[in-house]
Design a protein around this motif. Structure first.
Motif, short mmCIF file in Angstrom:
data_model
loop_
_atom_site.label_atom_id
_atom_site.label_comp_id
_atom_site.label_asym_id
_atom_site.label_seq_id
_atom_site.Cartn_x
_atom_site.Cartn_y
_atom_site.Cartn_z
N PRO A 43 -5.76 6.67 8.56
CA PRO A 43 -6.52 6.25 7.39
C PRO A 43 -6.46 7.32 6.30
O PRO A 43 -6.40 8.51 6.60
CB PRO A 43 -7.94 6.11 7.93
N CYS A 44 -6.46 6.87 5.08
CA CYS A 44 -6.44 7.83 3.96
C CYS A 44 -7.03 7.19 2.72
O CYS A 44 -7.20 5.97 2.65
CB CYS A 44 -5.02 8.32 3.69
N SER A 45 -7.32 8.00 1.74
CA SER A 45 -7.93 7.54 0.49
C SER A 45 -6.86 6.99 -0.45
O SER A 45 -5.67 7.23 -0.28
CB SER A 45 -8.66 8.70 -0.19
N ARG A 46 -7.34 6.28 -1.45
CA ARG A 46 -6.42 5.77 -2.48
C ARG A 46 -5.77 6.94 -3.22
O ARG A 46 -4.60 6.87 -3.58
CB ARG A 46 -7.17 4.86 -3.44
N ALA A 47 -6.53 8.00 -3.44
CA ALA A 47 -5.96 9.18 -4.11
C ALA A 47 -4.83 9.78 -3.29
O ALA A 47 -3.79 10.17 -3.83
CB ALA A 47 -7.06 10.21 -4.36
N HIS A 48 -5.02 9.85 -1.97
CA HIS A 48 -3.96 10.38 -1.09
C HIS A 48 -2.75 9.45 -1.13
O HIS A 48 -1.61 9.92 -1.15
CB HIS A 48 -4.46 10.55 0.33
N LEU A 49 -2.98 8.13 -1.12
CA LEU A 49 -1.87 7.18 -1.20
C LEU A 49 -1.09 7.36 -2.51
O LEU A 49 0.14 7.29 -2.51
CB LEU A 49 -2.38 5.74 -1.13
N ALA A 50 -1.81 7.61 -3.60
CA ALA A 50 -1.13 7.82 -4.88
C ALA A 50 -0.26 9.07 -4.82
O ALA A 50 0.90 9.05 -5.25
CB ALA A 50 -2.16 7.93 -6.01
N THR A 51 -0.78 10.13 -4.26
CA THR A 51 -0.02 11.37 -4.15
C THR A 51 1.19 11.19 -3.23
O THR A 51 2.30 11.58 -3.56
CB THR A 51 -0.91 12.51 -3.62
N ALA A 52 0.97 10.57 -2.07
CA ALA A 52 2.04 10.41 -1.08
C ALA A 52 3.12 9.45 -1.55
O ALA A 52 4.29 9.62 -1.22
CB ALA A 52 1.45 9.93 0.24
N SER A 53 2.74 8.43 -2.33
CA SER A 53 3.71 7.42 -2.75
C SER A 53 4.38 7.74 -4.09
O SER A 53 5.43 7.20 -4.40
CB SER A 53 3.03 6.06 -2.86
N GLY A 54 3.72 8.58 -4.89
CA GLY A 54 4.25 8.87 -6.22
C GLY A 54 3.84 7.85 -7.26
O GLY A 54 4.29 7.90 -8.40
N LEU A 55 2.98 6.91 -6.89
CA LEU A 55 2.49 5.90 -7.82
C LEU A 55 1.20 6.40 -8.47
O LEU A 55 0.55 7.31 -7.96
CB LEU A 55 2.22 4.59 -7.08
N THR A 56 0.81 5.78 -9.58
CA THR A 56 -0.43 6.18 -10.24
C THR A 56 -1.62 5.66 -9.44
O THR A 56 -1.51 4.70 -8.68
CB THR A 56 -0.51 5.63 -11.68
N LYS A 57 -2.77 6.29 -9.65
CA LYS A 57 -3.98 5.88 -8.95
C LYS A 57 -4.37 4.45 -9.30
O LYS A 57 -4.79 3.69 -8.43
CB LYS A 57 -5.13 6.83 -9.27
N SER A 58 -4.21 4.05 -10.56
CA SER A 58 -4.57 2.68 -10.95
C SER A 58 -3.62 1.67 -10.32
O SER A 58 -4.05 0.59 -9.91
CB SER A 58 -4.60 2.54 -12.47
N THR A 59 -2.34 2.00 -10.20
CA THR A 59 -1.38 1.10 -9.55
C THR A 59 -1.73 0.96 -8.07
O THR A 59 -1.75 -0.15 -7.54
CB THR A 59 0.06 1.61 -9.71
N VAL A 60 -2.02 2.07 -7.41
CA VAL A 60 -2.38 2.04 -5.99
C VAL A 60 -3.64 1.20 -5.80
O VAL A 60 -3.71 0.37 -4.89
CB VAL A 60 -2.57 3.46 -5.43
N SER A 61 -4.63 1.37 -6.65
CA SER A 61 -5.87 0.62 -6.54
C SER A 61 -5.60 -0.88 -6.66
O SER A 61 -6.11 -1.68 -5.87
CB SER A 61 -6.85 1.07 -7.61
#
Length: 90
Positions: A43-61
């Protein structure tokens, strides 16, 4: 014979040279990227997903909301905070 797409690592957007890129294919690729990232980092946060994927936080959300609505993932929210400490005795 069409050129063979170059394999890419799983930590970035995937593109091919044999078909045009559209908003739909980009979104589909990003959804797959988020699912792969969750598979390795959950499990991870949306912020971590954004960092790990290289996508923006709003796109990940937006992608997380779409995946949740589709029933492909569940959102558990932040971990519960511990109760406050009792006050010291008088």
């Amino acid at each position: 014979m069409p050129p063979t797409p170059t394999p890419r690592p799983h930590n970035g957007p995937v593109t091919t040279t044999d078909r045009p890129t559209t908003k739909h294919t980009i979104r589909a690729n990003n959804l797959g990227l988020i699912l792969r990232t969750l598979h390795t980092h959950a499990p991870c946060s949306r912020a971590h997903l954004a960092t790990a994927s290289g996508l923006t936080k709003s796109t990940v959300s937006s992608l997380i909301d779409e995946l949740t609505t589709a029933g492909l993932i569940t959102h558990h929210g932040p971990p519960p905070t511990p109760p406050p400490r009792p006050p010291p005795p008088p």
